[in-house]
Design a protein around this motif. Structure first.
Motif, PDB file in Angstrom:
ATOM      1  N   SER A  83      47.743  38.192  39.046  1.00 48.59           N
ATOM      2  CA  SER A  83      46.494  38.821  39.468  1.00 48.59           C
ATOM      3  C   SER A  83      45.850  39.601  38.320  1.00 48.59           C
ATOM      4  CB  SER A  83      46.762  39.756  40.644  1.00 48.59           C
ATOM      5  OG  SER A  83      45.597  40.444  41.029  1.00 48.59           O
ATOM      6  N   THR A  84      46.649  40.378  37.602  1.00 46.49           N
ATOM      7  CA  THR A  84      46.107  41.185  36.507  1.00 46.49           C
ATOM      8  C   THR A  84      45.628  40.313  35.366  1.00 46.49           C
ATOM      9  OG1 THR A  84      47.727  42.883  37.096  1.00 46.49           O
ATOM     10  CG2 THR A  84      46.611  43.128  34.999  1.00 46.49           C
ATOM     11  N   ASP A 106      42.267  39.047  36.312  1.00 50.34           N
ATOM     12  CA  ASP A 106      41.278  40.128  36.270  1.00 50.34           C
ATOM     13  C   ASP A 106      40.863  40.446  34.841  1.00 50.34           C
ATOM     14  OD1 ASP A 106      41.336  40.333  38.985  1.00 50.34           O
ATOM     15  OD2 ASP A 106      42.628  42.104  39.051  1.00 50.34           O
ATOM     16  N   ASN A 154      37.105  40.122  33.440  1.00 51.47           N
ATOM     17  CA  ASN A 154      36.386  41.316  33.007  1.00 51.47           C
ATOM     18  C   ASN A 154      35.931  41.204  31.553  1.00 51.47           C
ATOM     19  OD1 ASN A 154      36.725  42.562  35.489  1.00 51.47           O
ATOM     20  ND2 ASN A 154      38.649  43.538  34.901  1.00 51.47           N
ATOM     21  N   GLN A 210      38.517  37.870  46.451  1.00 52.48           N
ATOM     22  CA  GLN A 210      38.410  38.133  45.017  1.00 52.48           C
ATOM     23  C   GLN A 210      38.378  36.840  44.213  1.00 52.48           C
ATOM     24  OE1 GLN A 210      41.814  40.083  43.371  1.00 52.48           O
ATOM     25  NE2 GLN A 210      41.020  40.062  41.286  1.00 52.48           N
ATOM     26  N   ASN A 226      35.014  42.529  42.363  1.00 50.62           N
ATOM     27  CA  ASN A 226      35.615  43.781  41.885  1.00 50.62           C
ATOM     28  C   ASN A 226      36.038  44.676  43.049  1.00 50.62           C
ATOM     29  OD1 ASN A 226      36.027  45.762  39.502  1.00 50.62           O
ATOM     30  ND2 ASN A 226      34.771  46.922  40.915  1.00 50.62           N
ATOM     31  N   SER A 281      39.136  43.291  44.384  1.00 53.98           N
ATOM     32  CA  SER A 281      40.222  43.628  43.460  1.00 53.98           C
ATOM     33  C   SER A 281      40.691  45.065  43.661  1.00 53.98           C
ATOM     34  CB  SER A 281      39.755  43.418  42.015  1.00 53.98           C
ATOM     35  OG  SER A 281      40.753  43.812  41.099  1.00 53.98           O
TER      36      SER A 281
END
Length: 583
Positions: A32-33, A36, A40, A96, A141, A144
């Protein structure tokens, strides 16, 4: 036989670890990170590229994201509290990743047909695409944020059980994963865009999120199955349990009204259901419309009434700083003569320092307890940041208050050629992750060679060294919130905490807007250190109120009083413990 048994035991232990709920949470969080961080980083680059190397779209996107979390943080947290854990996690995950996939596909269409879209309806189709991208990315976001609250602030606590040491280890591991992905994920997607194109980059991110969503969904289900405690949540009851309670209450009402069980049990349940269905109508439309506002107010009031209020505020105050490896500090370093190669090495050193801080957190906590760990980490961070204050007055510093801090802002607003430093500061206003791209586009001739690198060396030495205390302190406050907030309020309290963090983060970007030139950066450093000091003063107030004079006693692991329970202990018991400690 003994060797074979030992090997079997070792293999079984390894197998048990890799199939445990704890490891599955690590795997899901890493995926997941990673997604992200890639998104981003890439979305900021995409928006700049689409709008002709202008920061306008990126600025709008950054402000929309920050404003949404600031306003909706408590409401998102309340939604997390009101719904079952698995439903919240699965819904957040699907929303997400689906939004990121849709954004990626939409950006691919825009990159491929940008000229045609520009000529259609005087460019309104292209403008609509920009609005859709920003809106959908903002929804991603928010989802998230909900995912982060439910997994990092709730699921981790349940999986760890009542074991504070296990919870500390899990928090530290999750934070190490965050720091590693924060560096490695942008590097990967950056290489994909460098050797391919922005079109290929969009496709890569969309494909990654599609595969990652399926894997994460399966991992969440596995964790849920392996941890039965996740199925029960404070403040929520299973429908069958509610019916059973109603049946249990029926005989009581029978005795009071003189009715038989058959006559009274059914009307009681239907009456309760009717009351629930008629309640919204009786309250009216205005009541329902204003419910989010009441939820928002209730969340902030609940946050204020928490015994860890000052600890949470201290963490939020640490966001009001320019002393981090964001694009503001990166841009300032470039104006001081540091090239991209040196900056990348400094970022790597910062990551190593942060990882050392997470490891030190677990060790100090075992030796001194959780609350004292925060006090020690805060003192260490402040001590390191004194180097940053010294750098303001060291040789080579451009600090000069005689230069108007509004000069660059004025020239930018009136349309004259703005200085590169002002552009970099505006990049920092919205947290743009493509500062490296902006910096790399400048030629080395734009930066005048410095007579001394002492000032910038002291600045980054202080920033890098302070990362150890910063991350250790962050983990301390995180675990304090996890352990001291009741289960039924974890979501809304952590949602308000996120809002506070974003609020102080926005204030520090506004501070940069007002003083964007390098000559005023020294003033920003002093203000930043002042806010960090105020944050740690708040934490000291919380710690001293919780432990009293025991705060300054460094106990051995065998002799130390378990201070993680002190915030919730009654004042009389706390006072008695202080007297015993002093005696």
């Amino acid at each position: 036989m003994d060797n074979a048994g030992a090997k079997r035991t070792c293999c079984e232990a390894v197998q048990d670890f890799f199939t445990s709920a704890k490891f599955l949470i690590y795997m899901g969080h890493a995926l997941s990170t990673w997604g992200d961080r890639m998104w981003n980083f890439a979305v900021a680059v995409f928006l700049v590229e689409l709008y002709g190397n202008s920061l306008l779209l990126t600025a709008v996107y950054g402000l929309v994201v920050a404003g949404s979390v600031l306003l909706l943080g408590a409401i998102i947290g309340d939604w997390v509290d009101r719904n079952p854990r698995l439903k919240v996690a699965q819904t957040s995950l699907i929303v997400q990743n689906s939004c990121v996939i849709v954004c990626g596909v939409l950006l691919m269409v825009v990159f491929q047909f940008k000229e045609q879209l520009t000529s259609m309806y005087n460019g309104w189709i292209l403008t609509t695409c920009y609005i859709l991208v920003i809106t959908i990315a903002n929804i991603a976001n928010l989802a998230s944020t909900a995912m982060s609250i439910t997994i990092q602030r709730d699921w981790v606590v349940v999986v760890a059980g009542q074991d504070g040491s296990k919870l500390a280890d899990m928090n530290a591991t999750v934070r190490i994963i965050d720091q590693l992905t924060n560096i490695l994920a942008p590097m990967l997607v950056g290489q994909v865009m460098a050797f391919g194109s922005h079109f290929v980059g969009c496709g890569f991110i969309s494909g990654w999120n599609l595969v990652s969503m399926c894997v994460e969904y399966a991992l969440l289900w596995k964790v849920y199955q392996k941890t039965p405690a996740l199925a029960t949540k404070a403040g929520q009851k299973d429908p069958q349990q509610q019916q059973q309670e109603l049946k249990d209450l029926s005989p009581v009402r029978e005795m009071e009204n003189g009715q038989s069980p058959e006559e009274s049990s059914l009307p009681l349940m239907t009456e309760s259901a009717a009351a629930r269905s008629e309640s919204p109508k009786e309250r009216g439309c205005c009541y329902q419309v204003t419910e989010p506002l009441r939820t928002l107010r209730a969340g902030w009031v609940a946050y204020y009434n928490q015994n860890i209020f000052f600890a949470g505020m201290s963490l939020a105050f640490l966001y009001m700083t320019v002393l981090g490896f964001d694009c503001i500090t990166t841009g300032y370093a470039y104006t001081q003569g540091l090239n991209g190669s040196v900056l990348s090495l400094l970022m790597g050193a910062s990551a190593i320092s942060g990882i050392c801080g997470t490891v030190a957190f677990t060790w100090i906590r075992k030796k001194c307890g959780l609350i004292r760990t925060g006090f020690i980490s805060g003192a260490a961070q402040l001590a390191c940041l004194t180097l940053c204050v010294v750098s303001v007055f060291a040789p080579g510093s451009p600090f000069d208050l005689t230069v108007s801090p509004f000069e660059d802002l004025y020239t930018h607003l009136v349309g004259e050629k703005a200085l590169p430093e002002a552009d970099l500061s505006l990049t920092g206003i919205v947290g743009v992750a493509n500062a490296t791209t902006t910096v790399a586009s400048m030629t080395t001739e734009e930066v005048q060679p410095l007579q001394s690198y002492l000032s910038v060396s002291l600045l980054f030495a202080g920033v890098i060294a302070a990362r150890m205390g910063l991350w250790s302190f962050d983990l301390t406050v995180t675990q304090l919130i996890q352990e001291n907030v009741v289960e039924s309020e974890r979501g809304i309290i952590n949602g308000v905490q996120n809002s506070m963090n974003y609020l102080l983060d926005l204030l520090h970007f506004i501070m940069v807007i007002l003083a964007p030139n390098p000559e005023a950066f020294g003033l920003l450093v002093v203000i930043s250190v002042s806010f960090v000091a105020m944050g740690h003063i708040m934490y000291f107030r919380f710690a001293f109120k919780s432990l009293g004079s025991r705060l300054f006693l460094c106990c051995s692991p065998e002799q130390k009083v378990e201070d993680t329970e002190s915030p919730s202990s009654p004042p009389a018991a706390a006072a008695a413990s202080v007297v015993v400690a002093v005696v």
